[in-house]
Scaffold this motif. Structure first.
Motif, PDB file in Angstrom:
ATOM      1  N   TYR A  22       0.847  -1.193   0.000  1.00 43.84           N
ATOM      2  CA  TYR A  22       0.000   0.000   0.000  1.00 43.84           C
ATOM      3  C   TYR A  22       0.879   1.238   0.000  1.00 43.84           C
ATOM      4  CZ  TYR A  22       0.963   1.216   4.868  1.00 43.84           C
ATOM      5  OH  TYR A  22       1.579   1.603   6.033  1.00 43.84           O
ATOM      6  N   ARG A  23       0.299   2.351  -0.392  1.00 47.42           N
ATOM      7  CA  ARG A  23       0.951   3.658  -0.241  1.00 47.42           C
ATOM      8  C   ARG A  23      -0.123   4.700   0.015  1.00 47.42           C
ATOM      9  NH1 ARG A  23       3.887   3.803  -6.052  1.00 47.42           N
ATOM     10  NH2 ARG A  23       2.104   3.286  -7.328  1.00 47.42           N
ATOM     11  N   ILE A  24       0.207   5.605   0.904  1.00 45.02           N
ATOM     12  CA  ILE A  24      -0.747   6.636   1.315  1.00 45.02           C
ATOM     13  C   ILE A  24      -0.622   7.827   0.363  1.00 45.02           C
ATOM     14  CG2 ILE A  24      -1.398   8.219   3.162  1.00 45.02           C
ATOM     15  CD1 ILE A  24      -0.277   6.070   5.118  1.00 45.02           C
ATOM     16  N   VAL A  78      -6.721   8.866   1.376  1.00 45.51           N
ATOM     17  CA  VAL A  78      -6.717   8.115   0.126  1.00 45.51           C
ATOM     18  C   VAL A  78      -5.492   7.220   0.122  1.00 45.51           C
ATOM     19  CG1 VAL A  78      -6.720   8.261  -2.399  1.00 45.51           C
ATOM     20  CG2 VAL A  78      -7.848  10.054  -1.055  1.00 45.51           C
ATOM     21  N   ILE A  79      -5.722   5.942  -0.154  1.00 44.42           N
ATOM     22  CA  ILE A  79      -4.663   4.946  -0.117  1.00 44.42           C
ATOM     23  C   ILE A  79      -4.733   4.126  -1.397  1.00 44.42           C
ATOM     24  CG2 ILE A  79      -3.864   2.858   1.084  1.00 44.42           C
ATOM     25  CD1 ILE A  79      -5.201   4.171   3.600  1.00 44.42           C
ATOM     26  N   GLU A  80      -3.578   3.825  -1.964  1.00 47.94           N
ATOM     27  CA  GLU A  80      -3.505   2.897  -3.091  1.00 47.94           C
ATOM     28  C   GLU A  80      -3.037   1.556  -2.540  1.00 47.94           C
ATOM     29  OE1 GLU A  80      -1.848   2.763  -7.647  1.00 47.94           O
ATOM     30  OE2 GLU A  80      -0.650   3.837  -6.161  1.00 47.94           O
ATOM     31  N   THR A 133     -10.717   5.246  -0.696  1.00 45.40           N
ATOM     32  CA  THR A 133     -10.995   6.489   0.024  1.00 45.40           C
ATOM     33  C   THR A 133     -11.662   6.133   1.338  1.00 45.40           C
ATOM     34  OG1 THR A 133     -13.167   6.775  -0.989  1.00 45.40           O
ATOM     35  CG2 THR A 133     -11.294   7.805  -2.107  1.00 45.40           C
ATOM     36  N   ILE A 134     -11.320   6.866   2.373  1.00 43.26           N
ATOM     37  CA  ILE A 134     -11.876   6.629   3.694  1.00 43.26           C
ATOM     38  C   ILE A 134     -12.298   7.972   4.282  1.00 43.26           C
ATOM     39  CG2 ILE A 134     -11.423   5.692   5.984  1.00 43.26           C
ATOM     40  CD1 ILE A 134      -9.113   4.066   4.613  1.00 43.26           C
ATOM     41  N   THR A 135     -13.587   8.071   4.660  1.00 42.84           N
ATOM     42  CA  THR A 135     -14.093   9.307   5.241  1.00 42.84           C
ATOM     43  C   THR A 135     -14.838   9.012   6.540  1.00 42.84           C
ATOM     44  OG1 THR A 135     -16.131   9.140   3.959  1.00 42.84           O
ATOM     45  CG2 THR A 135     -14.377  10.448   3.005  1.00 42.84           C
ATOM     46  N   PRO A 136     -14.512   9.683   7.618  1.00 40.35           N
ATOM     47  CA  PRO A 136     -13.346  10.556   7.775  1.00 40.35           C
ATOM     48  C   PRO A 136     -12.048   9.760   7.747  1.00 40.35           C
ATOM     49  CG  PRO A 136     -14.463  10.287   9.888  1.00 40.35           C
ATOM     50  CD  PRO A 136     -15.302   9.567   8.855  1.00 40.35           C
ATOM     51  N   GLY A 137     -10.957  10.484   7.664  1.00 45.64           N
ATOM     52  CA  GLY A 137      -9.674   9.868   7.367  1.00 45.64           C
ATOM     53  C   GLY A 137      -8.849   9.360   8.529  1.00 45.64           C
ATOM     54  N   PHE A 138      -9.373   9.313   9.724  1.00 45.70           N
ATOM     55  CA  PHE A 138      -8.570   8.868  10.869  1.00 45.70           C
ATOM     56  C   PHE A 138      -8.103   7.416  10.739  1.00 45.70           C
ATOM     57  CE2 PHE A 138     -11.172  12.315  12.613  1.00 45.70           C
ATOM     58  CZ  PHE A 138     -10.160  13.131  13.098  1.00 45.70           C
ATOM     59  N   PHE A 139      -8.839   6.612   9.979  1.00 45.79           N
ATOM     60  CA  PHE A 139      -8.513   5.194   9.820  1.00 45.79           C
ATOM     61  C   PHE A 139      -7.135   4.989   9.177  1.00 45.79           C
ATOM     62  CE2 PHE A 139      -9.141   0.941   7.803  1.00 45.79           C
ATOM     63  CZ  PHE A 139      -9.455   0.213   8.947  1.00 45.79           C
ATOM     64  N   VAL A 140      -6.575   6.032   8.583  1.00 46.45           N
ATOM     65  CA  VAL A 140      -5.264   5.905   7.942  1.00 46.45           C
ATOM     66  C   VAL A 140      -4.216   5.400   8.935  1.00 46.45           C
ATOM     67  CG1 VAL A 140      -4.466   8.282   8.313  1.00 46.45           C
ATOM     68  CG2 VAL A 140      -3.708   7.016   6.299  1.00 46.45           C
TER      69      VAL A 140
END
Length: 178
Positions: free
Chosen positions: A36-38, A51-53, A123-130
């Motif tokens: 993965y890459r952020i 957003v993560i690939e 995509t993750i909203t909201p983004g805290f899950f990153v």
């Protein structure tokens, strides 16, 4: 009457900038057998979006079944095919150009049972899950495989409910009855 921008908006706008990510310049990171890459870590959006690939190798099972208590996900497939699963429902196979959305509290997982690598933008909203990805990387350490046990431990920490076999069965029975 001419519109005027208030001082608070003017002041705040000075703290913002347009974000830009060039995936070819970002290194892939490993989560066991996955990469993965952020692309956006949430810092440009006050953590409203990340957003993560991700890359799934052929014949990989993906994460365990889970649902998120606080965030929605989007998956845009750019290469190969990804199979999306939700207990008690038919699997969905998505290919390049397809967009799959998963709302809060929908039990799901994804996999790549096919013969070629699959790549998607998540995509993750909201983004805290990153932060889940960094924590998962820490838990795996030098390990080469993301195990269900490690996945379970990491998910619980980020407003996500990992499903046991019994919970999956409950959802399968619920949807079988409808």
């Amino acid at each position: 009457m001419e519109a005027v921008v208030d001082k608070g908006t003017m002041d705040f706008s000075q703290t913002l900038s347009i974000g830009h990510a060039s995936p070819s310049k970002l290194p892939w990171r490993r989560l066991g057998q996955y990469k993965y890459r952020i692309l956006e870590d949430g810092s440009q959006t006050q953590y409203r979006l990340c957003v993560i690939e991700s890359s799934l190798p052929p014949h990989s099972s993906g994460p365990i079944f889970h649902f998120h208590e606080m965030h929605d996900e989007g998956f845009y497939i750019t290469k190969g095919q990804v199979r999306f699963h939700s207990p008690g429902r038919a699997p969905l196979d998505a290919g390049p150009g397809d967009l799959v959305t998963v709302p809060i509290r929908l039990p799901h997982k994804f996999s790549n049972p096919f013969d070629a690598e699959a790549v998607f933008i998540n995509t993750i909203t909201p983004g805290f899950f990153v932060r889940y990805f960094a924590y998962l990387e820490e838990l795996i350490g030098a390990g080469t495989t993301l195990t269900p046990e490690v996945n379970y431990a990491a998910l619980k920490r980020f407003a996500t409910v990992p499903l046991t076999a019994g919970m999956v069965q409950q959802f399968e029975e619920l949807y079988a009855a409808t």
